[in-house]
Write an enzyme that holds these catalytic residues in place. Sequence first.
Site, mmCIF file in Angstrom:
data_model
loop_
_atom_site.group_PDB
_atom_site.id
_atom_site.type_symbol
_atom_site.label_atom_id
_atom_site.label_comp_id
_atom_site.label_asym_id
_atom_site.label_seq_id
_atom_site.Cartn_x
_atom_site.Cartn_y
_atom_site.Cartn_z
ATOM 1 N N CYS A 53 5.255 -0.851 -16.784
ATOM 2 C CA CYS A 53 5.979 0.202 -16.068
ATOM 3 C C CYS A 53 7.452 0.180 -16.490
ATOM 4 C CB CYS A 53 5.861 -0.006 -14.558
ATOM 5 S SG CYS A 53 6.712 1.289 -13.630
ATOM 6 N N CYS A 57 11.875 -2.362 -10.545
ATOM 7 C CA CYS A 57 11.739 -2.905 -9.178
ATOM 8 C C CYS A 57 11.670 -4.436 -9.265
ATOM 9 C CB CYS A 57 10.486 -2.336 -8.521
ATOM 10 S SG CYS A 57 10.339 -0.543 -8.692
ATOM 11 N N CYS A 60 8.439 -6.586 -8.678
ATOM 12 C CA CYS A 60 7.154 -6.127 -9.206
ATOM 13 C C CYS A 60 6.775 -6.765 -10.545
ATOM 14 C CB CYS A 60 7.176 -4.613 -9.366
ATOM 15 S SG CYS A 60 5.588 -3.981 -9.935
ATOM 16 N N CYS A 97 -7.671 4.171 -2.433
ATOM 17 C CA CYS A 97 -6.343 4.425 -2.965
ATOM 18 C C CYS A 97 -6.279 4.020 -4.432
ATOM 19 C CB CYS A 97 -5.305 3.648 -2.149
ATOM 20 S SG CYS A 97 -3.625 3.966 -2.680
ATOM 21 N N CYS A 128 -6.391 8.571 -1.672
ATOM 22 C CA CYS A 128 -4.954 8.304 -1.680
ATOM 23 C C CYS A 128 -4.569 7.941 -3.108
ATOM 24 C CB CYS A 128 -4.646 7.136 -0.731
ATOM 25 S SG CYS A 128 -2.904 6.657 -0.727
ATOM 26 N N CYS A 188 2.121 8.289 3.023
ATOM 27 C CA CYS A 188 2.010 6.841 3.256
ATOM 28 C C CYS A 188 3.302 6.243 2.710
ATOM 29 C CB CYS A 188 0.783 6.304 2.507
ATOM 30 S SG CYS A 188 0.650 4.519 2.513
ATOM 31 N N ARG A 260 0.223 -0.432 8.467
ATOM 32 C CA ARG A 260 -0.676 -1.228 7.615
ATOM 33 C C ARG A 260 -0.096 -2.587 7.279
ATOM 34 N NH1 ARG A 260 -1.872 2.054 3.358
ATOM 35 N NH2 ARG A 260 -3.458 2.930 4.690
HETATM 36 S S1 SF4 Z 1 6.718 -1.030 -8.044
HETATM 37 FE FE1 SF4 Z 1 6.141 -1.771 -10.112
HETATM 38 S S2 SF4 Z 1 4.642 -0.277 -10.816
HETATM 39 FE FE2 SF4 Z 1 5.735 0.683 -9.119
HETATM 40 S S3 SF4 Z 1 7.448 1.770 -10.038
HETATM 41 FE FE3 SF4 Z 1 8.255 -0.252 -9.518
HETATM 42 S S4 SF4 Z 1 7.935 -1.475 -11.400
HETATM 43 FE FE4 SF4 Z 1 6.662 0.351 -11.597
#
Ligand code: SF4
Length: 350
Positions: A53, A57, A60, A97, A128, A188, A260
């Site tokens: 990705c 974040c 993550c 989901c 979802c 959500c 949740r």
């Molecule tokens: S949470 Fe992870 S998968 Fe989702 S946008 Fe951020 S880096 Fe990408």
Amino acid sequence: MTLRHNWRISEAQALLDKPLMDLLFEAQTVHRRFHDPNEVQVSTLLSIKTGACPEDCKYCPQSARYNTAVQRERLLEVEQVLKAAQAAKAAGSTRFCMGAAWRNPNARDMPYLEKLVKEVKSMGMETCMTLGMLSKDQANTLADAGLDYYNHNVDTSSDFYQEVITTRTYEDRLNTLENVRDAGMKVCSGGIIGLGESVENRATMLTELANLPTHPQSVPINRLVKCEGTPYEANNDVDDFEFIRVIAAARIMMPKSMVRLSAGRESMNEQMQAMCFMAGANSIFYGCKLLTTPNPEESSDQKLFKKLGLKPAKLPYQHDEETTADWLNSANETPKKRQLENIPVAVYRP
Ligand code: SF4
């Protein structure tokens, strides 16, 4: 008592600071007005495209920027997804989901996503998706295909957000939520506890969620899963009671929403999970994987449900705020009692 959209941060903070027994009592009282206290809605989450990705974040393991154990995987074949949906349904899930580690879906992926929605829906499950940011057109396309819910977490408060993610803004998140609402899908959206945020940041996040034009129909409250290789791998643990307080405050501030108990559940013992249910959590993810982080095995969930006398919700909840006033007029009755008496029921679909 009405659904409020004018919460002040100081009120949310006061809830989080309350003596725990008082807070739990208030949360249970609110919970029983709107929900069957012995029912838990069960969803299954499948990663249809894992890793690589472009976003940053910090929690993550799927971000391409961090060196983690997550192996990048291509988009799953439609047949693979449908097989997983069948298995989820057989295990008692009512909602399926599908998540993809994208900044946003590309135009070329839309026909594939539409097909998934239509096929899973035809199995009799709620659908979802969580695919990153959505434009208005994309939201409309998915809604037209029959998508019931779209997950897009705010993650944390607007004033702490920049500490966690820099590649998209809080405003971007709100825009996607608006596009989802405008397209007629259910929202959500929740957050993560354990990012290094203060209690005030938590109060702010809950206030921002509760003051959206409509309360998100599902509010996932995640406890950070510390993944090796991410910037947050060594974050301090979140105290169990502090986490329970956030669940209880979410329940009180967004009384009709499904709260949740989400990521981080595998590290919670049975007693902790029971306290979260007591605080107003009434939805979980079933299955052995939550996108890429572990989740308790289905059988251990089933055992816990049996011990606590909980049952998986069979009927999907309805989230029409306009019907709430009727419901509140007879707040002392349980949803089941209202059904038996053949009174129009605001909480369940017939
Ligand atoms: S949470 Fe992870 S998968 Fe989702 S946008 Fe951020 S880096 Fe990408």
